[in-house]
Design a protein around this motif. Sequence first.
Motif, PDB file in Angstrom:
ATOM      1  N   ALA A 293       0.964  -0.884  -0.044  1.00 47.42           N
ATOM      2  CA  ALA A 293      -0.100   0.091  -0.385  1.00 47.42           C
ATOM      3  C   ALA A 293       0.548   1.125  -0.365  1.00 47.42           C
ATOM      4  CB  ALA A 293      -1.284   0.064   0.969  1.00 47.42           C
TER       5      ALA A 293
ATOM      6  N   GLY B  55       0.962   1.744  -4.258  1.00 48.72           N
ATOM      7  CA  GLY B  55      -0.644   1.982  -4.179  1.00 48.72           C
ATOM      8  C   GLY B  55      -1.102   2.307  -5.469  1.00 48.72           C
ATOM      9  N   ARG B  56      -2.321   2.977  -5.167  1.00 44.44           N
ATOM     10  CA  ARG B  56      -2.996   3.567  -6.956  1.00 44.44           C
ATOM     11  C   ARG B  56      -2.350   4.126  -7.699  1.00 44.44           C
ATOM     12  NH1 ARG B  56      -6.748   6.308  -9.255  1.00 44.44           N
ATOM     13  NH2 ARG B  56      -7.976   5.403 -11.432  1.00 44.44           N
TER      14      ARG B  56
ATOM     15  N   ALA C 107      -2.646  -6.909  -5.159  1.00 45.86           N
ATOM     16  CA  ALA C 107      -2.009  -4.750  -5.704  1.00 45.86           C
ATOM     17  C   ALA C 107      -1.997  -4.553  -7.135  1.00 45.86           C
ATOM     18  CB  ALA C 107      -1.288  -4.502  -4.741  1.00 45.86           C
TER      19      ALA C 107
END
Length: 299
Positions: free
Chosen positions: A21, A25-26, A81
């Motif tokens: 994360a 992450g995104r 992820a």
Amino acid sequence: MDFQPTEDQRALRAGVRELLAGRYGREALRASVDSGAGVDRALWRELGAAGFFALRLPESEGGVGLGLPEAVLVFEEAGRALVPGPLVATHLAAGAVPGAADGTAVVTAFDLGGPLVAHLDAADAVLGAVPGAAAVPAGEPVRSVDPLTPLHRVAERGDASAYREEGALLTAALQAGSALRTVELAVEYAGRREQFGRPVGAFQAVKHLCAGMLVRAELARTAVRAAAVTGDGGEGAAAKLLADEAAVRNARDCLQVHGGMGFTWEADVHLHLKRAWVRAEQWRTAGEAEELLARELLG
């Protein structure tokens, strides 16, 4: 036999989720998509330093000394992820290919059952390469459905069948993680997207879609973890079948929950679907898994 994760296993899973994360992450995922980079070497080394690739290597050889049950927990998180790169092949190569264990080398494999090899352009070695041949054969780029899984067609076909059982199970774990993540994405969107003055998640049709997604994902996760504990080949084949189906169908249903938004490049749902399509062809296809199960049942 206890199939419930231990406290240490839950802590391992939580630690990997926290690491990914913070590191992938995104924003990092979308940056990878925009740049078209399949493997981030810096991330690869960080995963190596965290023990991702050396997880099952004995401590006497510099590894973590854990087993397949712990490995599938870690790979679930990587699938959730959408971490790109030949994670499975590099993990399998730890201890056999220099640099694989600590992430300083990227190792791919002849795991697509044909002349195609993923991430060949970033690889330092290929599992299953013909003895005496170059460590990384020359290849011709081929268009890939997944923007983060570049493919190359090679003239020399290798044989990575020695790694198939574990490779298929770890790939199934990646698929299970993706299936679980698309459940989260669907539920989150259904809770905030409003239509006719109500969240779309309040409508029965959407509830049914999300419930079906959850059942498929949990069934796949249970099958993967059970196969990791028992080490049974038939259970491993069943786990790959269930996980492939869960990843692909959940991504499709997640697209439906998102409606028109789900088909846009900005949404992440299509990335899960495209990755699931590619993974379904890696290490063991549905047809191969069905043949193995049929032989076991008839035998």
